[in-house]
Design a protein around this motif. Structure first.
Motif, PDB file in Angstrom:
ATOM      1  N   LEU A 159       0.828  -1.209   0.000  1.00  0.00           N
ATOM      2  CA  LEU A 159       0.000   0.000   0.000  1.00  0.00           C
ATOM      3  C   LEU A 159       0.859   1.254   0.000  1.00  0.00           C
ATOM      4  CD1 LEU A 159      -2.693  -1.022   2.636  1.00  0.00           C
ATOM      5  CD2 LEU A 159      -2.850  -1.110   0.164  1.00  0.00           C
ATOM      6  N   ILE A 160       1.924   1.249   0.800  1.00  0.00           N
ATOM      7  CA  ILE A 160       2.769   2.441   0.901  1.00  0.00           C
ATOM      8  C   ILE A 160       3.542   2.671  -0.385  1.00  0.00           C
ATOM      9  CG2 ILE A 160       4.762   3.436   2.094  1.00  0.00           C
ATOM     10  CD1 ILE A 160       3.809   1.937   4.614  1.00  0.00           C
ATOM     11  N   ALA A 161       4.163   1.596  -0.905  1.00  0.00           N
ATOM     12  CA  ALA A 161       4.993   1.735  -2.100  1.00  0.00           C
ATOM     13  C   ALA A 161       4.174   2.131  -3.311  1.00  0.00           C
ATOM     14  CB  ALA A 161       5.735   0.421  -2.372  1.00  0.00           C
ATOM     15  N   SER A 162       2.960   1.560  -3.406  1.00  0.00           N
ATOM     16  CA  SER A 162       2.175   1.853  -4.581  1.00  0.00           C
ATOM     17  C   SER A 162       1.470   3.180  -4.524  1.00  0.00           C
ATOM     18  CB  SER A 162       1.125   0.801  -4.821  1.00  0.00           C
ATOM     19  OG  SER A 162       1.066  -0.167  -3.901  1.00  0.00           O
ATOM     20  N   ALA A 163       1.354   3.764  -3.352  1.00  0.00           N
ATOM     21  CA  ALA A 163       0.629   5.022  -3.224  1.00  0.00           C
ATOM     22  C   ALA A 163       1.328   6.165  -3.937  1.00  0.00           C
ATOM     23  CB  ALA A 163       0.450   5.379  -1.753  1.00  0.00           C
ATOM     24  N   ASP A 164       2.596   5.944  -4.359  1.00  0.00           N
ATOM     25  CA  ASP A 164       3.329   7.004  -5.036  1.00  0.00           C
ATOM     26  C   ASP A 164       2.940   7.143  -6.501  1.00  0.00           C
ATOM     27  OD1 ASP A 164       6.287   6.126  -3.192  1.00  0.00           O
ATOM     28  OD2 ASP A 164       4.733   7.595  -2.757  1.00  0.00           O
TER      29      ASP A 164
ATOM     30  N   VAL B 163      -6.698   3.298  -8.472  1.00  0.00           N
ATOM     31  CA  VAL B 163      -7.152   1.957  -8.079  1.00  0.00           C
ATOM     32  C   VAL B 163      -7.652   1.973  -6.638  1.00  0.00           C
ATOM     33  CG1 VAL B 163      -6.399  -0.398  -7.633  1.00  0.00           C
ATOM     34  CG2 VAL B 163      -5.637   0.766  -9.684  1.00  0.00           C
ATOM     35  N   PHE B 164      -6.983   2.754  -5.784  1.00  0.00           N
ATOM     36  CA  PHE B 164      -7.326   2.787  -4.363  1.00  0.00           C
ATOM     37  C   PHE B 164      -8.308   3.895  -4.010  1.00  0.00           C
ATOM     38  CE2 PHE B 164      -3.120   0.713  -2.979  1.00  0.00           C
ATOM     39  CZ  PHE B 164      -3.702  -0.525  -3.027  1.00  0.00           C
ATOM     40  N   GLN B 165      -8.920   4.524  -5.006  1.00  0.00           N
ATOM     41  CA  GLN B 165      -9.769   5.663  -4.721  1.00  0.00           C
ATOM     42  C   GLN B 165     -10.984   5.291  -3.867  1.00  0.00           C
ATOM     43  OE1 GLN B 165     -11.242   7.276  -8.354  1.00  0.00           O
ATOM     44  NE2 GLN B 165     -12.165   5.383  -9.037  1.00  0.00           N
ATOM     45  N   ASP B 166     -11.336   4.005  -3.833  1.00  0.00           N
ATOM     46  CA  ASP B 166     -12.505   3.601  -3.059  1.00  0.00           C
ATOM     47  C   ASP B 166     -12.109   2.806  -1.820  1.00  0.00           C
ATOM     48  OD1 ASP B 166     -13.452   0.684  -5.051  1.00  0.00           O
ATOM     49  OD2 ASP B 166     -11.529   1.420  -4.372  1.00  0.00           O
ATOM     50  N   ARG B 167     -10.917   3.083  -1.276  1.00  0.00           N
ATOM     51  CA  ARG B 167     -10.511   2.321  -0.106  1.00  0.00           C
ATOM     52  C   ARG B 167     -11.323   2.711   1.132  1.00  0.00           C
ATOM     53  NH1 ARG B 167      -4.456   3.680   1.507  1.00  0.00           N
ATOM     54  NH2 ARG B 167      -4.029   5.089  -0.176  1.00  0.00           N
ATOM     55  N   LYS B 168     -12.027   3.846   1.080  1.00  0.00           N
ATOM     56  CA  LYS B 168     -12.966   4.206   2.127  1.00  0.00           C
ATOM     57  C   LYS B 168     -14.372   4.151   1.536  1.00  0.00           C
ATOM     58  CE  LYS B 168      -9.734   7.256   4.523  1.00  0.00           C
ATOM     59  NZ  LYS B 168      -9.487   8.628   5.007  1.00  0.00           N
TER      60      LYS B 168
ATOM     61  N   ILE C  16     -17.295  -4.703 -14.956  1.00  0.00           N
ATOM     62  CA  ILE C  16     -16.194  -4.700 -15.922  1.00  0.00           C
ATOM     63  C   ILE C  16     -15.108  -3.723 -15.479  1.00  0.00           C
ATOM     64  CG2 ILE C  16     -15.524  -4.003 -18.262  1.00  0.00           C
ATOM     65  CD1 ILE C  16     -16.781  -6.703 -18.269  1.00  0.00           C
ATOM     66  N   LEU C  17     -15.514  -2.507 -15.102  1.00  0.00           N
ATOM     67  CA  LEU C  17     -14.549  -1.493 -14.666  1.00  0.00           C
ATOM     68  C   LEU C  17     -13.835  -1.920 -13.397  1.00  0.00           C
ATOM     69  CD1 LEU C  17     -16.624   1.773 -15.312  1.00  0.00           C
ATOM     70  CD2 LEU C  17     -14.697   0.897 -16.664  1.00  0.00           C
ATOM     71  N   ASP C  18     -14.598  -2.470 -12.424  1.00  0.00           N
ATOM     72  CA  ASP C  18     -13.989  -2.905 -11.164  1.00  0.00           C
ATOM     73  C   ASP C  18     -13.067  -4.096 -11.373  1.00  0.00           C
ATOM     74  OD1 ASP C  18     -15.183  -0.919  -9.746  1.00  0.00           O
ATOM     75  OD2 ASP C  18     -16.735  -2.166  -8.836  1.00  0.00           O
ATOM     76  N   THR C  19     -13.396  -4.973 -12.317  1.00  0.00           N
ATOM     77  CA  THR C  19     -12.524  -6.112 -12.622  1.00  0.00           C
ATOM     78  C   THR C  19     -11.202  -5.633 -13.206  1.00  0.00           C
ATOM     79  OG1 THR C  19     -14.407  -7.594 -13.003  1.00  0.00           O
ATOM     80  CG2 THR C  19     -12.299  -8.239 -13.971  1.00  0.00           C
ATOM     81  N   ARG C  20     -11.262  -4.646 -14.092  1.00  0.00           N
ATOM     82  CA  ARG C  20     -10.031  -4.077 -14.657  1.00  0.00           C
ATOM     83  C   ARG C  20      -9.166  -3.473 -13.556  1.00  0.00           C
ATOM     84  NH1 ARG C  20     -10.728   0.108 -19.145  1.00  0.00           N
ATOM     85  NH2 ARG C  20      -8.474  -0.212 -19.205  1.00  0.00           N
ATOM     86  N   LYS C  21      -9.783  -2.752 -12.630  1.00  0.00           N
ATOM     87  CA  LYS C  21      -9.038  -2.175 -11.510  1.00  0.00           C
ATOM     88  C   LYS C  21      -8.408  -3.271 -10.659  1.00  0.00           C
ATOM     89  CE  LYS C  21     -11.824   2.018 -10.880  1.00  0.00           C
ATOM     90  NZ  LYS C  21     -12.699   2.750  -9.937  1.00  0.00           N
TER      91      LYS C  21
ATOM     92  N   LEU D 204      -4.495  -3.919  -9.962  1.00  0.00           N
ATOM     93  CA  LEU D 204      -3.990  -3.970  -8.596  1.00  0.00           C
ATOM     94  C   LEU D 204      -3.226  -5.256  -8.337  1.00  0.00           C
ATOM     95  CD1 LEU D 204      -3.858  -2.812  -5.752  1.00  0.00           C
ATOM     96  CD2 LEU D 204      -6.139  -3.720  -5.341  1.00  0.00           C
ATOM     97  N   GLY D 205      -3.763  -6.387  -8.827  1.00  0.00           N
ATOM     98  CA  GLY D 205      -3.070  -7.665  -8.670  1.00  0.00           C
ATOM     99  C   GLY D 205      -1.735  -7.664  -9.385  1.00  0.00           C
ATOM    100  N   ASP D 206      -1.667  -7.035 -10.549  1.00  0.00           N
ATOM    101  CA  ASP D 206      -0.424  -6.951 -11.299  1.00  0.00           C
ATOM    102  C   ASP D 206       0.625  -6.139 -10.529  1.00  0.00           C
ATOM    103  OD1 ASP D 206       1.081  -7.577 -13.621  1.00  0.00           O
ATOM    104  OD2 ASP D 206       0.757  -5.546 -14.379  1.00  0.00           O
ATOM    105  N   ILE D 207       0.179  -5.046  -9.928  1.00  0.00           N
ATOM    106  CA  ILE D 207       1.100  -4.222  -9.128  1.00  0.00           C
ATOM    107  C   ILE D 207       1.589  -4.998  -7.912  1.00  0.00           C
ATOM    108  CG2 ILE D 207       1.240  -2.145  -7.686  1.00  0.00           C
ATOM    109  CD1 ILE D 207      -0.757  -0.848  -9.630  1.00  0.00           C
TER     110      ILE D 207
END
Length: 241
Positions: A11-16, A23-28, A216-221, A225-228
């Motif tokens: 989470l920290i490394a990818s937040a940059d 991808v994380f815009q809906d973490r809340k 479809i959009l959420d699956t792409r996200k 995320l899994g790739d990262i």
């Protein structure tokens, strides 16, 4: 411990990166009614009698879905005005489903994984019952929409579980729309169907189309995320070696 640390580093490394911020815009909670909903729940959680447990609230939420099913059945065999029972059912479902976990934390007796598992199972049971109810009420080709709805909602639930597995962050919203908004939309559809009749099939079709594109959009996200996550784990292994 290592796995939890790795997820935290993910989470920290990818937040940059701008990509991961999206991808994380809906973490809340991001649903449009979030503030009003949280205020309402904060008000209710302090007023639930002590003899009403989390399990009872979960049961009440499931009973709400049964009432939606009953409303559909009665509307089909007696009169469509019985669909209004479904509105009460949706409200009861929201009440039980939203408060069962919160009341446990408020009383300092949480069972995180037990509650999480029970919640997911009962959410699926509720979805199936609502879909079954619509199938009973629907006519001809519109019966298929009930099956499509259950499949699409199940797909959305799978996405949320996989996202939780990858990030340790659990979210149930898709942008501005969450379960609460879906319940309100369904309630409005029930009212319109009672007043005008013959509209619910079109609305159900629109909901399924919307859910399909959201999934479809959420699956792409999720795949991004899994790739990262995979890339970060590979880099971590290389550094360790």
């Amino acid at each position: 411990m290592e796995q939890n640390k790795l997820r935290e580093e993910t989470l920290i490394a990818s937040a940059d990166t701008d990509d991961l911020k999206r991808v994380f815009q809906d973490r809340k909670r991001t649903n449009i009614l979030n503030n009003l909903e949280q205020q309402t729940l904060s008000f209710l959680v302090t007023r639930i009698p002590s003899y009403i447990s989390s399990n009872i609230l979960t049961f009440l939420g499931t009973v709400g879905s049964v009432l939606v099913l009953v409303g559909f059945v009665l509307a089909n065999y007696i009169d469509r005005s019985y669909l209004l029972i479904g509105i009460f059912g949706l409200a009861l479902n929201w009440f039980g489903d939203s408060l069962d976990g919160r009341i446990a934390y408020y009383r300092n007796i949480p069972r995180k994984w037990y509650g999480f598992s029970l919640d997911i199972i009962m959410d699926w049971v509720s979805t199936v019952m609502i879909g079954l109810g619509y199938m009973v009420y629907a006519k001809n080709k519109y019966e298929l929409i009930a099956f499509v709805f259950v499949v699409l909602y199940g797909w959305a639930m799978i996405i949320s579980q996989l996202r939780y597995k990858i990030t340790d962050v659990y979210t149930i919203d898709s942008g501005l729309v969450g379960p609460t908004e879906i319940r309100i939309i369904l309630a409005l559809i029930f009212v319109l169907e009672v007043v005008f009749g013959g509209l619910i099939g079109y609305f159900a079709g629109m909901i399924c189309i919307t859910l399909f594109f959201i999934n479809i959009l959420d699956t792409r996200k999720l795949l991004k995320l899994g790739d990262i996550r995979d890339a970060i784990e590979r880099n971590a292994k290389k550094k360790a070696a």
